[in-house]
Scaffold this active site. Structure first.
Site, PDB file in Angstrom:
ATOM      1  N   HIS A  65      -3.793   6.214   3.001  1.00  0.00           N
ATOM      2  CA  HIS A  65      -4.481   4.998   2.550  1.00  0.00           C
ATOM      3  C   HIS A  65      -3.899   3.738   3.212  1.00  0.00           C
ATOM      4  O   HIS A  65      -4.643   2.887   3.710  1.00  0.00           O
ATOM      5  CB  HIS A  65      -4.361   4.933   1.028  1.00  0.00           C
TER       6      HIS A  65
ATOM      7  N   SER B 199     -10.923  -0.911  -1.497  1.00  0.00           N
ATOM      8  CA  SER B 199      -9.675  -0.857  -0.723  1.00  0.00           C
ATOM      9  C   SER B 199      -9.923  -1.084   0.762  1.00  0.00           C
ATOM     10  O   SER B 199      -9.072  -1.623   1.457  1.00  0.00           O
ATOM     11  CB  SER B 199      -9.022   0.518  -0.857  1.00  0.00           C
TER      12      SER B 199
ATOM     13  N   ASP C 261       0.839  -1.194   0.000  1.00  0.00           N
ATOM     14  CA  ASP C 261       0.000   0.000   0.000  1.00  0.00           C
ATOM     15  C   ASP C 261       0.878   1.248   0.000  1.00  0.00           C
ATOM     16  O   ASP C 261       1.992   1.222  -0.509  1.00  0.00           O
ATOM     17  CB  ASP C 261      -0.936  -0.047   1.220  1.00  0.00           C
TER      18      ASP C 261
END
Ligand SMILES: *[C@@H]1O[C@H](CO)[C@@H](O)[C@H](O)[C@H]1NC(C)=O
Ligand SMILES: *[C@@H]1O[C@H](CO)[C@@H](O)[C@H](O)[C@H]1NC(C)=O
Ligand SMILES: *[C@@H]1O[C@H](CO)[C@@H](O)[C@H](O)[C@H]1NC(C)=O
Ligand SMILES: *[C@@H]1O[C@H](CO)[C@@H](O)[C@H](O)[C@H]1NC(C)=O
Length: 771
Positions: free
Chosen positions: A216, A546, A142
């Protein structure tokens, strides 16, 4: 018109070709695992063997290592290098070279959810049986991690597992003391991104280290394995104990995503070391559009990971509700769609005409406007400047000052619109869904009071604004409301099947919470991640497949802790066959206002407490995937690229007549003139000895389903038994060119009601003509 289009394509092609002829581009060169012409053992190291290929192809007297980005050994044999088109042509002719793929850009698929999924420490469920995922290592590919977040506190964590061979890689604002017994590893991979982006102007400040500049990766890794944090909330919204799905698991982060996306050369490098580091689970909340498996670095790297016993969990992508949009569709990957929670953040618009619009917002409660202050409404529709979307600089101050400004969704980011309204002097914002988003309700922590309304409501709002010279409204913020709405439902953006490259496997596999998920956030970023947002939080809200993916990553860790010997296929089977197809009200899971199809939900919504004890599993050996690829008609060289196995499909198919992959779901395709299809399936008893199961089928419309035998008696644990299913298309059942029906097949335990092993069935008729 047609001619012009063709010319356009033609010139474009020439341009691309001439560009490639003399410029350097990143390619992933896959080699025969041991070499054919010159064996790799002649070289002192793999990297020297890989360099020898670059040395013989480059014409200049450049140093070969200056072209090499990565040397791969575990996820794949080969390397990533910067090459010209003519060098690629030369390499293609070498017998050791299996395939050459251009580097590809992927994107990330952008507290309470564990409770919604039924996890709590008291009920003897999945957390209890797995020790909260103790001893398991979840690797996340990620944007990195914010290690100081309370979610990565290692209080109460056991020692780092002995098998762990990873590192805590130092870099900008990141040193080895940032890892602990929770966050046990951190690395970063930037070479593919750097060479692809060095011509791009960027004012994005990024840490050249595992530290997360975007948020994220911090969000996804805390969702998978974050520690318990009391009193977690986003400015008072969604308050409670935040924790990951597997709060006892260890986390290892591999930073592969940067401001310009995630490059497959970097992803493959991360998978390559993650396999050697000793992760048990890999969670990838990233992807692109579907590509053939032999062209897909994530599919190839995850095949090797699967052979090493690592479960690979991937996001299905956010390109829904367009059919055939599901990405990461390899059968050895678990592909995860997104669903909603039953948590709402009401922020209701009261229009002066007495009508009410139900919106949602995460704006801090009991702040400005919560008591209700009526303001003028402004919807500026200056098409050329994009005012209706609230693009930067498009809002005339005179028209929006001190007003509630209406902004249509689309073009720019949701949170950015809020900032634009604020800068133009607006007092509040109503974000209006368009026909594309319908009633989808991803909320944000906006920089000003704001609410999001659905498409139907946006039509009513605009009609009201149009009906009067002085439209007025007020927004009432209602905090957090749980349990009042039907959930889970399919998220509108969640990518849909059928699988583009392999419709014989039903994808996505399952859905998991992915809308308005609260999880950890970098402590130097505002909750909207806008540079102008100076607020600081430990948690924020995000939506996307996600967010769904690491939920299943964490659940896979729980199952792995409880059953350390299970294969990735067994773990996936447990998750799929126990998934729920009804929502919390006991009615079918909705997709918009209709019951969801299997191409939206796969096997259904994950249920960790059942998945940890599924009764029976459908297991798959790695070589069965090879047979499957043969049965799909893949060429020998393509199968070699994916599996590193040089097989004769002719022999394999002859030895495996009537083969079907032992997948936990069933996808039946009737081509022209075909009326019968037979599948075999093999079940392994992982429940209790002396178990009798009987089958129950809800047949798809227009199809007769016959199962033999109808009862299976398992004497022992780990005993395997097979059954066959015939699907017979009823005469004249479907006459359209392409039509579809669905059903399911369930093996139910004769006395233990807990064991219900359910497989969804999708039937597709692919007729060329009406008949
Ligand atoms: C690592 O960083 C921390 C905090 O920034 C600092 O206190 C520590 O001395 C650093 N350790 C090393 C080995 O550089
Ligand atoms: C606004 O009202 C006018 C006249 O009544 C009409 O022509 C126009 O289509 C309306 N616009 C919207 C967006 O409803
Ligand atoms: C975030 O967490 C840290 C460490 O637990 C704490 O000191 C800080 O006050 C928290 N910040 C906010 C905004 O809650
Ligand atoms: C695969 O095996 C065949 C026949 O045994 C051989 O001709 C071919 O070169 C092999 N290919 C690779 C890539 O090893």
């Amino acid at each position: 018109m047609e001619i012009r289009i063709q010319l356009f394509f033609f010139t474009l092609f020439l341009y691309v070709f001439s560009l490639h002829a003399n410029t350097l581009q990143t390619f992933i060169v896959q080699l025969h695992p041991h070499g054919i012409s010159i064996t790799s053992s002649l070289f002192t190291s793999k990297i020297n063997w890989h360099l020898s290929f670059i040395e013989q192809t480059i014409s200049s007297d450049e140093e070969p290592s200056s072209r090499l980005l990565y040397s791969y050994h575990s996820a794949m044999e080969g390397f990533a290098a910067q090459l010209t088109q003519s060098e690629v042509d030369y390499l293609h002719k070498l017998p050791d070279v299996i395939s050459i793929r251009p580097d590809r850009q992927h994107q990330v698929q952008t507290t309470y959810s564990y409770k919604f999924l039924g996890l709590n420490s008291l009920n003897g469920g999945a957390w209890y049986q797995s020790g909260f995922g103790q001893g398991t290592i979840i690797g996340l590919l990620d944007t990195g991690v914010w290690p100081e977040s309370p979610s990565f506190n290692d209080h109460g964590m056991p020692q780092i597992p002995k098998k762990w061979r990873g590192i805590c890689q130092e870099g900008q604002s990141f040193n080895s003391s940032n890892c602990n017994r929770k966050l046990i590893g951190a690395r970063y991979f930037t070479k593919g991104h750097l060479v692809a982006s060095n011509s791009l102007q960027s004012n994005v400040q990024e840490y050249v280290s595992p530290r997360d500049s975007h948020g994220h990766g911090t969000h996804t890794s805390s969702t998978a394995g974050g520690a318990s944090v009391r009193m977690a909330s986003v400015f008072g919204n969604g308050a409670g104990v935040a924790r990951g799905m597997a709060p006892g698991a260890h986390i290892a982060v591999y930073k592969v995503c940067w401001f310009n996306g995630c490059y497959s050369s970097d992803i493959l490098a991360a998978m390559d070391v993650a396999i050697r580091d000793g992760v048990d689970i890999l969670s990838l909340s990233l992807g692109g559009f579907p590509v053939p498996l032999y062209d897909d670095s994530i599919a190839i790297g995850s095949f090797r990971a699967m052979e090493h016993g690592i479960s690979v969990i991937c996001a299905a992508g956010n390109n829904g509700p367009i059919p055939r949009s599901v990405a990461n569709e390899a059968p050895w990957i678990a592909t995860i769609g997104a669903s909603t929670l039953d948590r709402r953040f009401p922020a209701i618009v009261h229009m002066s005409n007495g009508e009410v619009l139900n919106g949602e917002s995460m704006y801090p409660v009991n702040r400005l406007m919560s008591k209700g202050k009526e303001l003028g409404l402004a919807y500026v529709t200056d098409g050329d400047r994009g005012s209706q979307y609230c693009l930067k600089g498009s809002l005339p101050r005179a028209k929006v000052r001190s007003k509630i400004v209406v902004c249509d969704r689309g073009v720019n980011g949701r949170a950015e619109k809020g900032q634009v309204v604020k800068e133009a002097g607006g007092a509040a914002m109503i974000l209006a869904n368009t026909e594309i988003n319908l009633e989808e309700d991803s909320v944000d922590v906006h920089v000003l009071p704001a609410t999001l309304i659905g498409f139907a409501e946006s039509i009513r709002l605009k009609a009201y604004i149009n009906s009067t010279v002085t439209p007025r409204a007020q927004i009432l913020f209602g905090g957090t409301v749980i349990g009042k709405s039907r959930a889970p439902a399919v998220a509108r953006f969640s990518a849909r099947g059928p699988s583009f490259t392999n419709p014989s496997i039903l994808k996505p596999d399952v859905i998991a919470p992915g809308v308005n998920i609260i999880a950890a956030w970098p402590q130097n970023l505002g909750p909207t991640s806008l540079p102008e947002d100076l607020r600081r939080v430990n948690f924020t809200v995000m939506s996307g497949t996600s967010m769904a993916c690491p939920h299943v990553g964490g659940i896979a860790a729980l199952i792995r802790s409880a059953h350390p010997k299970w294969s990735p296929a067994a773990i996936k089977s447990a998750i799929m066959t126990t998934a729920e197809v009804t929502d919390h009200s006991g009615k079918p899971i909705l997709d918009g206002d209709k019951p969801a199809e299997v191409f939206a939900i796969g096997a259904g919504q994950v249920n960790p407490n059942r998945a940890i004890n599924p009764g029976l599993i459908y297991d798959i050996r790695p070589d069965e995937y090879v047979t499957h690829l043969c049965s799909l008609g893949y060429k020998r060289s393509e199968i070699f690229s994916i599996t590193h196995k040089n097989v004769s499909c002719l022999d394999i198919i002859q030895m495996n007549r009537g083969f079907s992959l032992n997948y936990p779901s069933m996808s039946v395709i009737f081509k022209e003139g075909m009326r019968r299809k037979m599948f075999t399936r093999r079940l392994t008893n992982v429940g209790s000895p002396n178990s009798i199961y009987s089958v129950k089928v809800i047949a798809p419309e227009g199809v007769k389903v016959i199962v033999r035998p109808k009862r299976l008696t398992f004497k022992h644990i780990n005993q395997r038994m097979s059954y066959r299913v015939w699907f017979v298309s009823r005469k004249g059942a479907k006459t359209k060119r392409m039509s579809f029906a669905q059903g399911h097949l369930t093996w139910a335990h004769s006395s233990n009601g807990f064991y219900k092993v359910r497989s969804p069935i999708a039937v597709t008729w692919k007729y060329k003509s009406y008949g």
